[in-house]
Scaffold this motif. Structure first.
Motif, PDB file in Angstrom:
ATOM      1  N   PHE A 160       0.838  -1.213   0.000  1.00 47.85           N
ATOM      2  CA  PHE A 160       0.000   0.000   0.000  1.00 47.85           C
ATOM      3  C   PHE A 160       0.869   1.259   0.000  1.00 47.85           C
ATOM      4  O   PHE A 160       0.469   2.290  -0.507  1.00 47.85           O
ATOM      5  N   GLY A 161       2.065   1.139   0.593  1.00 47.33           N
ATOM      6  CA  GLY A 161       2.978   2.278   0.651  1.00 47.33           C
ATOM      7  C   GLY A 161       2.294   3.493   1.252  1.00 47.33           C
ATOM      8  O   GLY A 161       1.586   3.389   2.256  1.00 47.33           O
ATOM      9  N   GLY A 162       2.484   4.626   0.641  1.00 52.62           N
ATOM     10  CA  GLY A 162       1.905   5.858   1.179  1.00 52.62           C
ATOM     11  C   GLY A 162       0.558   6.194   0.576  1.00 52.62           C
ATOM     12  O   GLY A 162       0.104   7.334   0.668  1.00 52.62           O
ATOM     13  N   ARG A 163      -0.081   5.222  -0.051  1.00 52.48           N
ATOM     14  CA  ARG A 163      -1.341   5.542  -0.748  1.00 52.48           C
ATOM     15  C   ARG A 163      -2.484   5.832   0.212  1.00 52.48           C
ATOM     16  O   ARG A 163      -3.387   6.587  -0.122  1.00 52.48           O
ATOM     17  N   LEU A 164      -2.450   5.201   1.373  1.00 52.34           N
ATOM     18  CA  LEU A 164      -3.611   5.327   2.256  1.00 52.34           C
ATOM     19  C   LEU A 164      -3.375   6.334   3.381  1.00 52.34           C
ATOM     20  O   LEU A 164      -3.709   6.103   4.536  1.00 52.34           O
ATOM     21  N   GLU A 165      -2.805   7.465   3.016  1.00 50.78           N
ATOM     22  CA  GLU A 165      -2.592   8.550   3.971  1.00 50.78           C
ATOM     23  C   GLU A 165      -3.631   9.627   3.690  1.00 50.78           C
ATOM     24  O   GLU A 165      -3.898   9.920   2.515  1.00 50.78           O
ATOM     25  N   PRO A 166      -4.198  10.255   4.738  1.00 52.02           N
ATOM     26  CA  PRO A 166      -5.106  11.359   4.449  1.00 52.02           C
ATOM     27  C   PRO A 166      -4.330  12.498   3.798  1.00 52.02           C
ATOM     28  O   PRO A 166      -3.168  12.683   4.154  1.00 52.02           O
ATOM     29  N   PRO A 167      -4.861  13.227   2.877  1.00 51.83           N
ATOM     30  CA  PRO A 167      -6.191  13.158   2.297  1.00 51.83           C
ATOM     31  C   PRO A 167      -6.153  12.523   0.901  1.00 51.83           C
ATOM     32  O   PRO A 167      -6.732  13.056  -0.024  1.00 51.83           O
ATOM     33  N   GLY A 168      -5.465  11.383   0.773  1.00 49.02           N
ATOM     34  CA  GLY A 168      -5.303  10.748  -0.537  1.00 49.02           C
ATOM     35  C   GLY A 168      -6.626  10.332  -1.185  1.00 49.02           C
ATOM     36  O   GLY A 168      -7.551   9.895  -0.497  1.00 49.02           O
ATOM     37  N   HIS A 169      -6.686  10.492  -2.499  1.00 41.97           N
ATOM     38  CA  HIS A 169      -7.859  10.072  -3.268  1.00 41.97           C
ATOM     39  C   HIS A 169      -7.456   8.770  -3.951  1.00 41.97           C
ATOM     40  O   HIS A 169      -6.520   8.762  -4.741  1.00 41.97           O
ATOM     41  N   VAL A 170      -8.136   7.693  -3.619  1.00 43.20           N
ATOM     42  CA  VAL A 170      -7.691   6.372  -4.080  1.00 43.20           C
ATOM     43  C   VAL A 170      -8.829   5.564  -4.683  1.00 43.20           C
ATOM     44  O   VAL A 170     -10.009   5.826  -4.426  1.00 43.20           O
ATOM     45  N   SER A 171      -8.431   4.583  -5.470  1.00 43.85           N
ATOM     46  CA  SER A 171      -9.397   3.623  -6.001  1.00 43.85           C
ATOM     47  C   SER A 171      -9.082   2.298  -5.324  1.00 43.85           C
ATOM     48  O   SER A 171      -7.933   1.848  -5.355  1.00 43.85           O
TER      49      SER A 171
END
Lengths: 250, 209
Positions: free
Chosen positions: A47-58
């Motif tokens: 996941f790395g840094g993808r799930l940090e606020p305020p990231g917009h993810v799919s």
């Protein structure tokens, strides 16, 4: 166990166990969702840094008994300019904090998701940073919640001439019923522009006393509606805080 | 339900982080079954740790005093602050004492540390005034610090803390640096997220110099 796909903005995260995190998400199709990201705190996590606020993810998630589990995450927008500027980051955290408070689990709210992603995009892209963004977002949020402020007359008697704004009453008041903060016509006109379809123009307003009053009133009104204090702006707005200046310690 | 002493033990164990009532009960019965010397050794190490360990008065890392305990009037310094071979002009700012251990394991850093004891997290109600920032500022001038390395976690809280500190320190006559972000050794490029990979590219360096 069913899999589903969702676009989401990460609102906040909590540590869970050794290396996991609970990620609170505002999704486009399922409202607020709490999900587990397993192993995310390990350096080699996929996941790395993808799930940090305020990231917009799919995301690809599967439904769990209590919490859903995140299986895959792809970045839609990582908002890098926001992560590299303290003022933008503070604004972004103020937005996600408010959405976290307003959104309910299990209640879909696509307009709120759209509004949040739009606001984050503006925050990341506009230069200079729009000073009114958080205030305008809060006013729009109140309107979306069905408690738009009354700014075209006295909220109690309907008299057209108003002199003050009371966050608890949720609107302006005439001389006879006055309570709260005294306001001028310019302030009210700016709020009307935000709520009346001229948002982009209102966001272009340069910082100044009117913008700061409108933002302050928005925060107080949202706090009155939520019946709790919004922490981000109160904690972060005075940077560097009084007493924390180097010269004061010399 | 249980004898008073046993119930008290279960209650105390249940206060520990991550220990629920059932786990507390299981640990309590395990302790009761232990040989007395084993159980007393555990009790003794808790007592000794509580008596001897405190925060370093300089860097707020964990500090251990000699036998006899810590007196509140005479707070101790940690091993790193006491070591005169350390470079006192460079200070590495970390969030927690365990981060000091992580940096020390690299054997790449010979300066001193400053432990903030947390990171700015507005949503959790942790603002800058709850961290040891004031104490860091008070150290800069008297210790002749010329470089501050911001070594907070590369997550949103750590980044916010680093940005806050860099803003606070920017007008002072010292160098403020932030640790690099990049790919973990042994990791796969295809799984790297965009922020990490972007920062890794930005921080690239010439090979063979």
């Amino acid at each position: 166990m069913s899999l589903y796909r969702e676009e989401a903005v990460v609102l906040r995260t909590h540590k869970l166990g050794e290396a996991d995190r609970i990620v609170v998400l505002m999704t486009g199709g399922r409202g607020k969702v709490r999900a587990v990201a397993k192993g995310i705190r390990k350096t080699k996590s996929r996941f790395g840094g993808r799930l940090e606020p305020p990231g917009h993810v799919s995301l690809l998630l599967y439904e769990g008994r209590n919490l859903d589990v995140i299986s895959q995450a792809e970045t839609v927008d990582h908002h890098r300019p926001i992560r590299e500027d303290l003022d933008r980051m503070t604004d972004a955290l103020a937005l996600v904090e408010a959405v976290d408070q307003v959104a309910q689990e299990g209640e879909t709210n696509p307009p709120l998701f759209k509004m949040l992603t739009g606001a984050l995009r503006v925050l990341g892209e506009w230069d200079p940073r729009p000073a009114l963004l958080v205030g305008a977002f809060y006013w729009k949020l109140l309107a979306l919640e069905g408690v738009a402020p009354v700014v075209d007359g006295c909220v109690r008697c309907g008299a057209p001439d108003t002199v003050s704004f009371d966050p608890v009453e949720g609107g302006t008041l005439c001389r006879e019923h006055r309570r709260g903060t005294p306001v001028e016509g310019e302030t009210l006109r700016l709020i009307q522009r935000i709520l009346g379809g001229q948002l982009a123009a209102a966001l272009g307003e340069p910082p100044g006393p009117t913008v700061s009053t409108v933002s302050h009133l928005a925060t107080s009104t949202l706090e009155a509606h939520l019946e709790r204090r919004l922490r981000t702006l109160h904690l972060m707005r005075e940077v560097p805080g009084p007493g924390l200046r180097f010269t004061n310690l010399a | 339900m249980y004898a008073n002493a046993v119930q008290e033990l279960i209650d105390e164990l249940g206060r520990l982080p991550g220990i629920g009532p059932k786990s507390a009960q299981r640990i309590a019965f395990h302790l009761l079954k232990l040989a007395p010397e084993d159980a007393l050794r555990l009790a003794r190490s808790i007592t000794v740790a509580k008596e001897r360990v405190s925060w370093c008065r300089r860097c707020f890392n964990i500090a251990e005093s000699a036998a006899g305990g810590v007196s509140p009037d005479d707070p101790v310094e940690c091993e790193i602050c006491r070591d005169s071979r350390r470079d006192g002009t460079v200070v590495c700012v970390v969030e927690e004492p365990r981060d000091v251990v992580a940096v020390e394991k690299t054997r790449e850093f010979r300066g001193r540390y400053h432990v903030l004891q947390g990171a700015i997290s507005p949503i959790d109600g942790v603002g800058p005034d709850k961290l040891r920032i004031r104490e860091l500022l008070a150290r800069l001038d008297p210790e002749g610090i010329t470089e501050v390395i911001l070594c907070t976690n590369p997550n949103i809280e750590g980044d916010a803390t680093a940005l806050y500190l860099s803003k606070l320190l920017k007008d002072l006559p010292l160098q403020v640096t932030r640790i690099a972000s990049g790919l973990p050794v042994g990791g796969d490029l295809e799984y790297a997220d965009e922020v990490t990979l972007g920062r890794a590219l930005e921080g690239r360096r010439a090979v063979g110099e």
